[in-house]
Each structure stands twice: as C-alpha cells, then as structure tokens.
Design a protein around this motif. Structure first.
Motif, PDB file in Angstrom:
ATOM      1  N   VAL A  29     -13.061   0.228  18.754  1.00 31.23           N
ATOM      2  CA  VAL A  29     -12.832   0.464  17.350  1.00 31.23           C
ATOM      3  C   VAL A  29     -12.107   0.064  16.517  1.00 31.23           C
ATOM      4  O   VAL A  29     -10.591   0.067  17.280  1.00 31.23           O
ATOM      5  CB  VAL A  29     -12.877   1.997  17.027  1.00 31.23           C
ATOM      6  N   SER A  30     -12.112  -1.267  15.295  1.00 37.39           N
ATOM      7  CA  SER A  30     -10.892  -1.882  14.805  1.00 37.39           C
ATOM      8  C   SER A  30     -10.923  -1.466  13.564  1.00 37.39           C
ATOM      9  O   SER A  30     -11.653  -0.661  12.489  1.00 37.39           O
ATOM     10  CB  SER A  30     -11.091  -3.602  15.555  1.00 37.39           C
ATOM     11  N   LEU A  31      -9.366  -1.097  13.169  1.00 37.22           N
ATOM     12  CA  LEU A  31      -8.918  -0.625  11.865  1.00 37.22           C
ATOM     13  C   LEU A  31      -7.922  -2.266  11.670  1.00 37.22           C
ATOM     14  O   LEU A  31      -6.771  -2.228  12.009  1.00 37.22           O
ATOM     15  CB  LEU A  31      -7.810   1.118  12.178  1.00 37.22           C
ATOM     16  N   SER A  32      -8.453  -2.803  10.491  1.00 40.21           N
ATOM     17  CA  SER A  32      -7.597  -3.799   9.998  1.00 40.21           C
ATOM     18  C   SER A  32      -7.136  -3.997   8.815  1.00 40.21           C
ATOM     19  O   SER A  32      -8.023  -3.162   7.507  1.00 40.21           O
ATOM     20  CB  SER A  32      -8.059  -5.595  10.034  1.00 40.21           C
ATOM     21  N   ALA A  33      -6.536  -4.174   8.353  1.00 38.25           N
ATOM     22  CA  ALA A  33      -5.786  -3.548   6.196  1.00 38.25           C
ATOM     23  C   ALA A  33      -4.432  -5.648   6.243  1.00 38.25           C
ATOM     24  O   ALA A  33      -3.869  -5.575   6.674  1.00 38.25           O
ATOM     25  CB  ALA A  33      -5.572  -2.928   6.135  1.00 38.25           C
ATOM     26  N   SER A  34      -5.471  -5.218   4.856  1.00 33.10           N
ATOM     27  CA  SER A  34      -4.599  -6.650   4.688  1.00 33.10           C
ATOM     28  C   SER A  34      -4.266  -6.765   3.411  1.00 33.10           C
ATOM     29  O   SER A  34      -5.110  -6.236   2.197  1.00 33.10           O
ATOM     30  CB  SER A  34      -4.226  -7.971   5.121  1.00 33.10           C
TER      31      SER A  34
ATOM     32  N   LEU B  37      -4.363  -2.856  13.530  1.00 32.23           N
ATOM     33  CA  LEU B  37      -3.533  -4.124  13.040  1.00 32.23           C
ATOM     34  C   LEU B  37      -3.277  -4.296  11.556  1.00 32.23           C
ATOM     35  O   LEU B  37      -4.195  -4.402  10.901  1.00 32.23           O
ATOM     36  CB  LEU B  37      -4.385  -5.568  13.127  1.00 32.23           C
ATOM     37  N   ILE B  38      -1.930  -3.475  10.611  1.00 31.36           N
ATOM     38  CA  ILE B  38      -1.717  -2.815   9.206  1.00 31.36           C
ATOM     39  C   ILE B  38      -0.493  -4.150   8.965  1.00 31.36           C
ATOM     40  O   ILE B  38       0.257  -3.893   9.960  1.00 31.36           O
ATOM     41  CB  ILE B  38      -1.409  -1.256   9.887  1.00 31.36           C
ATOM     42  N   GLU B  39      -1.546  -5.034   8.042  1.00 29.47           N
ATOM     43  CA  GLU B  39      -0.239  -6.026   7.756  1.00 29.47           C
ATOM     44  C   GLU B  39      -0.295  -6.086   5.539  1.00 29.47           C
ATOM     45  O   GLU B  39      -0.822  -6.550   4.957  1.00 29.47           O
ATOM     46  CB  GLU B  39      -1.360  -7.224   8.337  1.00 29.47           C
ATOM     47  N   THR B  40      -0.200  -4.832   5.653  1.00 32.07           N
ATOM     48  CA  THR B  40       0.101  -4.380   4.345  1.00 32.07           C
ATOM     49  C   THR B  40       1.923  -3.898   3.763  1.00 32.07           C
ATOM     50  O   THR B  40       1.457  -4.209   2.138  1.00 32.07           O
ATOM     51  CB  THR B  40      -0.504  -3.067   3.503  1.00 32.07           C
ATOM     52  N   GLY B  41       2.769  -4.485   4.065  1.00 33.41           N
ATOM     53  CA  GLY B  41       3.412  -4.245   3.754  1.00 33.41           C
ATOM     54  C   GLY B  41       4.281  -3.441   2.754  1.00 33.41           C
ATOM     55  O   GLY B  41       3.506  -2.184   3.461  1.00 33.41           O
ATOM     56  N   ASP B  42       4.734  -2.959   1.905  1.00 27.83           N
ATOM     57  CA  ASP B  42       5.409  -1.966   1.327  1.00 27.83           C
ATOM     58  C   ASP B  42       4.037  -1.925   0.239  1.00 27.83           C
ATOM     59  O   ASP B  42       4.211  -0.595  -0.980  1.00 27.83           O
ATOM     60  CB  ASP B  42       6.342  -2.251   0.077  1.00 27.83           C
ATOM     61  N   SER B  43       3.061  -2.259   0.505  1.00 30.82           N
ATOM     62  CA  SER B  43       1.428  -2.340  -0.936  1.00 30.82           C
ATOM     63  C   SER B  43       1.513  -0.692  -1.128  1.00 30.82           C
ATOM     64  O   SER B  43       1.868  -0.174  -0.122  1.00 30.82           O
ATOM     65  CB  SER B  43       0.506  -2.818  -0.225  1.00 30.82           C
TER      66      SER B  43
END
Length: 398
Positions: free
Chosen positions: A309-314, A273-279
């Motif tokens: 295994v969960s990979l998440s980013a915000s 779950l990757i929610e980083t936009g254009d960062s």
C-alpha cells in the motif's frame, strides 16, 4: 451685258459634265457609307434588343423565384409553432409571426422590446428560459448584421420542462427506492445472524464456552448493525467541514501510523512519500481522518500478503494531491463508474457507504476524489484538496 461679262470665256460643256460626275460620285460614296452605318447600327440595336429581352427574362425568373420563396417563408413563419420577432436597431419590434403574437399580444409591431420583456417575462433558474404567464419559454437571439437589428426565436418549452421535472422526480424516487431496498438488505443480514446467535443462547444445557462464543458473535453482528446505522446517518446528514487548521504532513503521517500495524499484521508493506512542506488545509479533522483512513483500509483489504500500500502526497499550485495506491486485483471498468454510489459494494461484509461518505467529505472541502485502475494492475485513489502555507505565526490558507 457688260463688256467684262461679254469678254469672260464660257466653260466648255465637257468640264461641267465632269464636275457633275464627280459630285455625283461623292454623293454615291457618302450614301453607301451611310447605308452601311445604318445597317451596322440596326444590327447593333437588334443585338441589344435580344440581350435586353434575355436580361428581362432572367430578372423576371429571379423575381418569380424570390416571390415564391418569400411566399414559402411567410407560410413557414405562419405555421411555425415557435415565436419569431424581428427587432430594429433601436430595439423596437418590426415584425412578429402569429405564434409570437399569440404569446405576447397582437399589438407587437412598434412596441419596445425591453419594456415588453420586463412586463411579460419573469426569470427562472435556467439562464435562457423565462416564465411567460403559464408558459415556460426559451429565447434565442441572433444579430441581423445587414439591418443592425436582432432576430428573436421564442420557443415554448413548457411540455419539455414538465417532462424533465417529472423525470428528475422519478429518478429521485427510484434512487430512494433502491437506497431503501439496499438498506433493508444490509440491515436484514446482520440482524438475522444476531437473532440466530441470540436464540442459541437460550438453549438449555449449552456449554459455557459455546455460550460465550455465541454471545461474542451476536455482539459482533450488533456492532456491525450499529456501524451501518452510523454510516447511514453520516451519509444522510453530511459532515460539517469545520474551520480547523491542519498541517498536511502531520495529518498524513498520523494516518500512516494508524495503518502501519494493520499492514504488518497482514504482511503488507506500507510505503509513504510525503512532500508537502509546511502546507496546511482548513476543514474538519475528524471528517478528513475518516475519509483518508477509509481509502487506506480499502487498499489494505484488497492486497494479498506480500503486497504493498502506497501513500503519497505533494503540493502544486496551492493544491494538495494525496494518492493511495494498492497492488490488488484492480477494478473493472463497469465497476469503476459505480464505486462511489451509496450502498454499492463488492464485499459481503461492506456497507457500501465508505467511498460515498469519503467523496462527500472531499467535496465539502472543495476537493475532488477520483480513481485510476486496471484489472491486474492495482488501483489508485487520488484526493485533491485546496492548500495554503504557514509563514511564521501567520496562516495563509485558501
């Protein structure tokens, strides 16, 4: 005698007696009142005298107590090992105890403190500590509101500083000894195994299949040694963070793609779950890849088939927050405090340097790396890094 006087009537004797009696009565009344007033005044004087005597006794007692207190304070200041300096509103020395005079000289009273400090005190790495000739002193300052001056307490911390320095040196030596012992242990096991397999290769009449198997095992142990030595060098040398502009979403997606076949092989689900936009982040791509993959591979290793295994980013407040979570057995509290230490590992084949290197990489990028875990509930490693945004062709990175 004139005729008029001869003709004036003569007062009767009884009338004169009455007048004299009235005058005598008035005199007696006034005398009585004066006597009563005098008695009242005398009683008031006696009362005031008694009160004054009591007040004088209380003042005398207070004076004696203050005199005794002043004497005790003087003795205390004289016996105090720390220096005490009293400054007036202009910053000049008014008083100084013997310890202060022994540190700064006998001609302290009347001296300008700023000039005195400039000529005698040298700054040290500690903000409140100074070098005074061969002494190291700590100076604490308090305001004297009533007089508008200041009170300085000069404490000699030479011995404490020496003990602290010796303690830090001993701790470094102990850490080096522990590190050397751990490294020797880490090197000895694969080396002994490789030597054993290599010795078996020299046996006469060894079947070709066995020879190939021993050669493969010896090679695997030598590669393990090579990996350990590379990790040690990387940990000792550190990793340059570089100046690459890294799109966070691409970096995280590539790490997930690298781990996905490994998860499929073990039967573990990979959730992303990757929610980083254009960062973006700025730093060393190779170093960050290694740190993130280390966390993902550790999470995979502790998961049983059927785990996740969960990979998440915000991104929030110009910070990129990356989480790597597993469904493993969790980490005991006493182990959590040591997992980032070099050479500490709970796995027989681990070098104990992976998390230490990852922590070093994250810190080099002005970030933090922490862990949240509970026995039986899995673990989550949290990586926090500074982030910026891409706007068209312009780059805004922090």
């Amino acid at each position: 005698m004139s005729e008029a006087a001869q003709n004036q009537p003569t007062p009767a004797p009884d009338g004169k007696a009455q007048e004299l009696q009235r005058a005598f009565d008035v005199f007696n009344q006034v005398s009585l009142e004066l006597a009563q007033a005098y008695a009242g005044l005398q009683a008031k004087v006696e009362s005031l005298t008694a009160e004054l005597a009591t007040a004088n006794g209380e003042l005398r007692r207070q004076y004696q107590e203050k005199e005794a207190l002043s004497e005790r304070l003087s003795l205390l200041l004289a016996a105090l090992p720390a220096g005490v300096v009293v400054l007036d509103a202009a910053g000049c020395v008014e008083e100084a105890n013997p310890a202060a005079r022994a540190m700064l000289g006998e001609s302290l009273p009347g001296a300008d403190w700023s000039q005195l400090a400039q000529s005698h005190l040298a700054p040290t790495e500690a903000p409140d500590e100074w070098q005074l000739a061969a002494r190291r002193v700590a100076i604490a300052e308090s305001a004297l509101d009533s007089a508008g001056g200041r009170l300085l307490l000069i404490n000699d911390v030479t011995v404490a500083h020496r003990l602290k320095t010796d303690l830090e040196r001993n701790q470094r030596l102990a850490a080096m000894g522990e590190m050397a012992a751990s490294l020797a242990h880490q090197l000895r096991t694969p080396l002994a195994t490789a030597l054993l397999y290599s010795a078996n290769l020299g046996q006469p009449g060894l079947a070709e299949a066995a020879r190939v198997r021993f050669a493969d095992k010896a090679t695997a142990q030598l590669r393990r040694l090579e990996r350990l030595i590379q990790d040690v060098l990387l940990f000792a040398r550190g990793e340059s963070i570089g100046r690459e502009l890294i799109v966070a979403s691409q970096w995280l997606a590539e790490a997930a793609q690298t781990l996905e076949p490994l998860c499929a092989e073990k039967g573990v689900t990979l959730s992303v779950l990757i929610e980083t936009g254009d960062s973006i982040i700025m730093g060393g791509r190779k170093a960050l890849d290694g740190a993130l993959l280390n966390l993902l591979e550790n999470a995979l290793q502790v998961c049983e088939p059927g785990g996740q295994v969960s990979l998440s980013a915000s991104v929030a407040e110009r910070r990129l927050r990356v989480g790597v979570r597993d469904t493993g057995p969790g980490i005991a509290p006493e182990v959590q405090s040591r997992i980032f230490e070099p050479f500490f590992t709970t796995r027989g084949q681990g070098t104990g340097l992976g998390l230490a290197i990852a922590l070093g990489v994250v810190r080099a990028h002005a970030g933090t790396l922490s862990v949240r875990s509970a026995l039986g509930a899995g673990s989550e490693f949290l990586m926090d890094l500074p982030a910026g945004e891409v706007a068209g062709s312009d780059v805004d990175a922090s």
